[in-house]
Design a protein around this motif. Structure first.
Motif, mmCIF file in Angstrom:
data_model
loop_
_atom_site.group_PDB
_atom_site.id
_atom_site.type_symbol
_atom_site.label_atom_id
_atom_site.label_comp_id
_atom_site.label_asym_id
_atom_site.label_seq_id
_atom_site.Cartn_x
_atom_site.Cartn_y
_atom_site.Cartn_z
ATOM 1 N N GLU A 1 -0.973 -63.091 -66.585
ATOM 2 C CA GLU A 1 -0.276 -64.232 -67.205
ATOM 3 C C GLU A 1 1.143 -64.367 -66.645
ATOM 4 O O GLU A 1 1.634 -65.479 -66.427
ATOM 5 C CB GLU A 1 -0.189 -64.059 -68.726
ATOM 6 C CG GLU A 1 -1.511 -63.918 -69.443
ATOM 7 C CD GLU A 1 -2.310 -65.216 -69.522
ATOM 8 O OE1 GLU A 1 -1.832 -66.253 -69.035
ATOM 9 O OE2 GLU A 1 -3.422 -65.161 -70.059
ATOM 10 N N GLU B 1 -1.086 -71.510 -70.820
ATOM 11 C CA GLU B 1 -1.191 -70.149 -70.304
ATOM 12 C C GLU B 1 0.053 -69.332 -70.645
ATOM 13 O O GLU B 1 -0.038 -68.138 -70.940
ATOM 14 C CB GLU B 1 -1.416 -70.166 -68.787
ATOM 15 C CG GLU B 1 -2.808 -70.611 -68.377
ATOM 16 C CD GLU B 1 -3.892 -69.708 -68.931
ATOM 17 O OE1 GLU B 1 -3.683 -68.494 -69.008
ATOM 18 O OE2 GLU B 1 -4.955 -70.221 -69.305
ATOM 19 N N HIS C 1 -0.127 -67.503 -73.843
ATOM 20 C CA HIS C 1 -0.889 -66.254 -73.846
ATOM 21 C C HIS C 1 0.030 -65.076 -73.507
ATOM 22 O O HIS C 1 -0.036 -64.026 -74.141
ATOM 23 C CB HIS C 1 -2.045 -66.310 -72.849
ATOM 24 C CG HIS C 1 -2.951 -67.486 -73.039
ATOM 25 N ND1 HIS C 1 -3.892 -67.866 -72.115
ATOM 26 C CD2 HIS C 1 -3.037 -68.391 -74.049
ATOM 27 C CE1 HIS C 1 -4.537 -68.925 -72.556
ATOM 28 N NE2 HIS C 1 -4.035 -69.275 -73.716
HETATM 29 FE FE LIG Z 1 -4.390 -67.039 -70.255
#
Ligand SMILES: [Fe+2]
Length: 132
Positions: free
Chosen positions: A73, A104, A107
């Motif tokens: 990530e 993203e 995350h």
């Molecule tokens: Fe992700």
């Protein structure tokens, strides 16, 4: 025009349709809701205690998985650059690239906050690996 550009152009309406569908049904979520903040405490710089291995409740496998996942990530700026360069920043593709990047990043925020607050992994090692 390259084959890739033809393909991206041909898929634009499909992307637009599915982007609209996604944005219409996606439920907003917030990384902070998933972090047990009450388990957190200061590190040595602020008068607390630095990380040590016995503080972690994660197995070696879980630590390796979380670190690998988070570093993936953390590489988001590189992915964004590559995708935005190829897909462009206009139209449905551009909107999708921006939305995907922002999602993203959530995350990474959730995983980092969780690991640091719960002392699941060594935050110094984690940060050095991210910088690398
Ligand atoms: Fe992700």
């Amino acid at each position: 025009m390259s084959n890739t550009n033809h393909l991206l152009e041909a898929l634009e309406p499909v992307v637009a349709e599915n982007l609209d569908r996604h944005l219409g049904m996606a439920q907003e979520w917030h990384p902070h809701d998933y972090i047990p903040w009450s388990e957190g405490r200061d590190f040595a710089l602020l008068g607390g205690e630095d990380w040590s291995p016995e503080q972690s409740r994660l197995s070696e496998t879980a630590k390796a998985a979380m670190i690998t996942n988070l570093l993936t990530e953390d590489n988001l700026p590189s992915y964004h650059r590559e995708i935005a360069t190829r897909f462009g920043r206009d139209g449905a593709w551009g909107t999708w690239v921006g939305r995907w990047t922002a999602e993203e990043n959530r995350h990474g925020i959730a995983m980092r906050d969780y690991l640091v607050v719960t002392r699941g992994v060594d935050p110094v090692e984690l940060e050095r690996a991210r910088m690398d």
